[in-house]
Design a protein around this motif. Structure first.
Motif, PDB file in Angstrom:
ATOM      1  N   HIS A 145      -6.706  29.965   3.722  1.00 47.29           N
ATOM      2  CA  HIS A 145      -5.843  30.565   4.722  1.00 47.29           C
ATOM      3  C   HIS A 145      -5.366  31.854   4.367  1.00 47.29           C
ATOM      4  O   HIS A 145      -4.881  32.600   5.062  1.00 47.29           O
ATOM      5  CB  HIS A 145      -4.780  29.940   5.089  1.00 47.29           C
ATOM      6  N   LYS A 195       3.325  23.309   5.484  1.00 53.20           N
ATOM      7  CA  LYS A 195       3.228  23.656   6.872  1.00 53.20           C
ATOM      8  C   LYS A 195       2.049  22.715   7.168  1.00 53.20           C
ATOM      9  O   LYS A 195       1.090  22.516   6.769  1.00 53.20           O
ATOM     10  CB  LYS A 195       2.881  25.309   6.936  1.00 53.20           C
ATOM     11  N   SER A 217      -8.212  25.382  -1.230  1.00 54.68           N
ATOM     12  CA  SER A 217      -6.596  25.292  -1.086  1.00 54.68           C
ATOM     13  C   SER A 217      -5.949  26.685  -0.603  1.00 54.68           C
ATOM     14  O   SER A 217      -4.747  26.876  -0.218  1.00 54.68           O
ATOM     15  CB  SER A 217      -5.801  24.722  -2.222  1.00 54.68           C
ATOM     16  N   GLN A 218      -6.680  27.689  -0.825  1.00 55.35           N
ATOM     17  CA  GLN A 218      -6.064  29.168  -0.624  1.00 55.35           C
ATOM     18  C   GLN A 218      -7.146  29.781   0.696  1.00 55.35           C
ATOM     19  O   GLN A 218      -7.022  31.236   0.785  1.00 55.35           O
ATOM     20  CB  GLN A 218      -6.250  29.898  -1.723  1.00 55.35           C
ATOM     21  N   LYS A 238       0.912  20.417   4.629  1.00 52.59           N
ATOM     22  CA  LYS A 238       0.139  20.725   3.504  1.00 52.59           C
ATOM     23  C   LYS A 238       0.928  22.003   3.073  1.00 52.59           C
ATOM     24  O   LYS A 238       1.562  22.891   3.647  1.00 52.59           O
ATOM     25  CB  LYS A 238      -1.141  21.313   3.800  1.00 52.59           C
ATOM     26  N   HIS A 239       0.868  22.134   1.678  1.00 55.75           N
ATOM     27  CA  HIS A 239       1.553  23.142   0.894  1.00 55.75           C
ATOM     28  C   HIS A 239       0.454  24.449   1.312  1.00 55.75           C
ATOM     29  O   HIS A 239      -0.435  24.796   1.374  1.00 55.75           O
ATOM     30  CB  HIS A 239       1.331  22.901  -0.383  1.00 55.75           C
ATOM     31  N   ILE A 240       1.246  25.633   1.666  1.00 58.18           N
ATOM     32  CA  ILE A 240       0.848  26.904   1.988  1.00 58.18           C
ATOM     33  C   ILE A 240       0.121  27.619   0.666  1.00 58.18           C
ATOM     34  O   ILE A 240      -0.447  28.670   0.775  1.00 58.18           O
ATOM     35  CB  ILE A 240       1.671  27.725   2.622  1.00 58.18           C
ATOM     36  N   SER A 246       3.643  28.315  -4.084  1.00 53.13           N
ATOM     37  CA  SER A 246       4.776  28.079  -3.041  1.00 53.13           C
ATOM     38  C   SER A 246       4.816  26.468  -3.129  1.00 53.13           C
ATOM     39  O   SER A 246       3.985  25.926  -3.067  1.00 53.13           O
ATOM     40  CB  SER A 246       4.334  28.674  -1.643  1.00 53.13           C
TER      41      SER A 246
END
Length: 227
Positions: free
Chosen positions: A75, A89, A72-73, A92-94, A85
């Motif tokens: 990016h 975007k 999930s992290q 999906k949650h950033i 957060s």
């Protein structure tokens, strides 16, 4: 660099005035900040416009940083930074949108829990001139200090069992059968052989702070008498 430490006057917390974290700190200044952290447990640095690199440089002064390589992290440019957060975007949650829903001690389930977490606020929602979504802290050292001597005596030598599975279940997470099977094997094993569980002294004695404290979100206490 000269810094001023301003205690909040409550059970924990102090504001650090005069430290510019966008620049490397000299050893004397950092020693003052580190001593204040051990004494006050939570420090506030206001008005800091930090880059990711500034954040990492300052945090690394306290020791080796944990890298959370989560899907999930993926990016996030720096594995040392964990994004929290509720912004979405492309559907999906950033970042992690449900972190901190319950009271917890970061990484308490690890064999070697982290010394601290350094949180940087980038975007804070405002309503009627007031910030929303307070980040709250509780002093587990003060909680221990407030116990009467008979309870402190009962706690001597006891151990607590920390499980990330227990913490996730408290939040209502659903587990696959494979995860459930793994949880059963992890919870039945010793801390030395299970990365997801740690057994710590119930009082969490910290040689750095020379002060006892509790860790929250433990799943059970072992060998505690009922007397």
């Amino acid at each position: 660099m000269t810094v001023l430490i301003k205690p909040t006057g409550f059970a924990l917390g102090a504001e650090v005035v005069g430290a510019d974290l966008t620049k490397p700190l000299d050893d004397t200044t950092f020693a003052q900040i580190r001593a204040a952290f051990y004494k006050h447990e939570v420090l506030y640095f206001r008005g800091q416009a930090l880059s990711d690199e500034d954040h990492i440089r300052f945090t690394a002064r306290f020791g080796e940083l944990r890298q959370l390589k989560l899907a999930s992290q993926s990016h996030v440019q720096h594995a040392e930074i964990y994004v929290i957060s509720n912004i979405m975007k492309d559907g999906k949650h950033i970042g992690s949108y449900d972190a901190g829903v319950l009271w917890h001690t970061d990484g308490a389930y690890l064999d070697e829990p982290p010394l601290a977490s350094v949180i940087r606020a980038i975007e804070v929602p405002i309503r009627n001139g007031r910030p929303l979504g307070d980040t709250e802290f509780a002093s587990m050292s003060a909680a221990y200090d407030a116990l009467d001597e008979s309870m402190k005596k009962r706690l001597e030598g006891l151990h607590v069992h920390h499980s990330i599975a227990y913490s996730r279940m408290s939040l209502g997470f659903e587990f696959s059968q494979g995860e459930l099977d793994n949880r059963a094997s992890v919870d039945a094993s010793d801390a030395s052989s299970a990365a997801s569980v740690s057994n710590d002294d119930a009082t969490g004695e910290s040689p750095r702070a020379a002060r006892n404290r509790f860790c929250s979100r433990s799943s059970r206490v072992t060998a505690m008498s009922q007397a």
